[in-house]
Design an enzyme around this catalytic site. Structure first.
Site, mmCIF file in Angstrom:
data_model
loop_
_atom_site.group_PDB
_atom_site.id
_atom_site.type_symbol
_atom_site.label_atom_id
_atom_site.label_comp_id
_atom_site.label_asym_id
_atom_site.label_seq_id
_atom_site.Cartn_x
_atom_site.Cartn_y
_atom_site.Cartn_z
ATOM 1 N N ARG A 33 0.858 -1.195 0.000
ATOM 2 C CA ARG A 33 0.000 0.000 0.000
ATOM 3 C C ARG A 33 0.892 1.242 0.000
ATOM 4 N NH1 ARG A 33 -5.489 -1.454 -0.327
ATOM 5 N NH2 ARG A 33 -5.826 -3.430 0.737
ATOM 6 N N ASN A 91 5.937 5.729 -13.581
ATOM 7 C CA ASN A 91 6.580 7.001 -13.874
ATOM 8 C C ASN A 91 8.062 6.764 -14.161
ATOM 9 O OD1 ASN A 91 4.155 8.351 -13.304
ATOM 10 N ND2 ASN A 91 4.618 8.407 -11.120
ATOM 11 N N VAL A 100 11.083 7.453 -6.676
ATOM 12 C CA VAL A 100 11.832 6.317 -6.120
ATOM 13 C C VAL A 100 12.362 5.511 -7.304
ATOM 14 C CG1 VAL A 100 11.762 4.252 -4.675
ATOM 15 C CG2 VAL A 100 10.354 6.236 -4.064
ATOM 16 N N HIS A 104 8.357 0.474 -10.144
ATOM 17 C CA HIS A 104 7.104 0.131 -9.466
ATOM 18 C C HIS A 104 5.969 0.592 -10.364
ATOM 19 C CE1 HIS A 104 8.529 4.076 -8.166
ATOM 20 N NE2 HIS A 104 7.269 4.450 -8.087
HETATM 21 P P1 5GP Z 1 6.870 7.582 -7.907
HETATM 22 O O1 5GP Z 1 6.757 9.030 -7.500
HETATM 23 O O2 5GP Z 1 8.338 7.173 -7.925
HETATM 24 O O3 5GP Z 1 6.146 7.202 -9.133
HETATM 25 O O4 5GP Z 1 6.150 6.755 -6.751
HETATM 26 C C1 5GP Z 1 6.709 6.560 -5.495
HETATM 27 C C2 5GP Z 1 5.591 6.271 -4.544
HETATM 28 O O5 5GP Z 1 6.136 5.701 -3.368
HETATM 29 C C3 5GP Z 1 4.810 7.512 -4.099
HETATM 30 O O6 5GP Z 1 3.440 7.369 -4.443
HETATM 31 C C4 5GP Z 1 5.046 7.564 -2.592
HETATM 32 O O7 5GP Z 1 3.915 7.998 -1.873
HETATM 33 C C5 5GP Z 1 5.424 6.140 -2.254
HETATM 34 N N1 5GP Z 1 6.312 5.987 -1.121
HETATM 35 C C6 5GP Z 1 7.403 6.748 -0.830
HETATM 36 N N2 5GP Z 1 8.009 6.308 0.278
HETATM 37 C C7 5GP Z 1 7.284 5.237 0.716
HETATM 38 C C8 5GP Z 1 7.405 4.350 1.844
HETATM 39 O O8 5GP Z 1 8.321 4.453 2.677
HETATM 40 N N3 5GP Z 1 6.471 3.374 1.956
HETATM 41 C C9 5GP Z 1 5.439 3.229 1.053
HETATM 42 N N4 5GP Z 1 4.575 2.237 1.281
HETATM 43 N N5 5GP Z 1 5.292 4.045 -0.014
HETATM 44 C C10 5GP Z 1 6.203 5.033 -0.175
#
Ligand code: 5GP
Ligand code: ZN
Length: 118
Positions: A33, A91, A100, A104
């Protein structure tokens, strides 16, 4: 097999060093989640392997990707959002909104989505 990156947040979640709410877990993938959900259901599907982004995938990753989308469809049914539909998105890089650098795929559901994304 790509090596885990000790500095990578999601490698650390995969390894169990940082807690997360897992909704799927198998030899190739986990799903957690999102910590800051943008929809009633917001889950991140990721390979256990450290692959920086979808731009780094190769044909050898095909089975993993098939398993990822299959696991996501199964999860959507169990979450009760399959019939209304949902969105899956990944993304890539700064302008793509990636924060990140471990591949994902977001699964967002439980509400109607707009298009195009901002
Ligand atoms: P991005 O911005 O790289 O497409 O998505 C990264 C996602 O990881 C974001 O939606 C953010 O809320 C989520 N995220 C960041 N840090 C953590 C964490 O420590 N735990 C979880 N479960 N999600 C995280
Ligand atoms: Zn990683």
């Amino acid at each position: 097999m790509r090596a885990a990156d000790p500095a990578c947040l999601f490698c650390r979640i995969v390894a169990g060093e940082i807690p997360a709410t897992r909704v799927h877990d198998d030899e190739a993938l986990i799903a957690i989640r999102d910590i800051a959900p943008r929809a009633p259901t917001h889950v991140l599907f990721m390979p256990r392997e450290h692959i920086p982004s979808a731009a780094d995938l190769t044909a050898d990753d095909g089975p993993m990707l098939g398993a990822l989308f299959g696991a996501a469809a199964e999860f959507a049914r169990s979450e009760g959002i399959a019939d209304t539909g949902y969105r899956m998105v990944t993304n890539i890089g700064a302008w793509g909104g990636q924060t990140v650098d471990h591949l994902h795929v977001h699964l967002l559901g439980g509400r109607s989505m707009s298009w195009p994304p901002g």
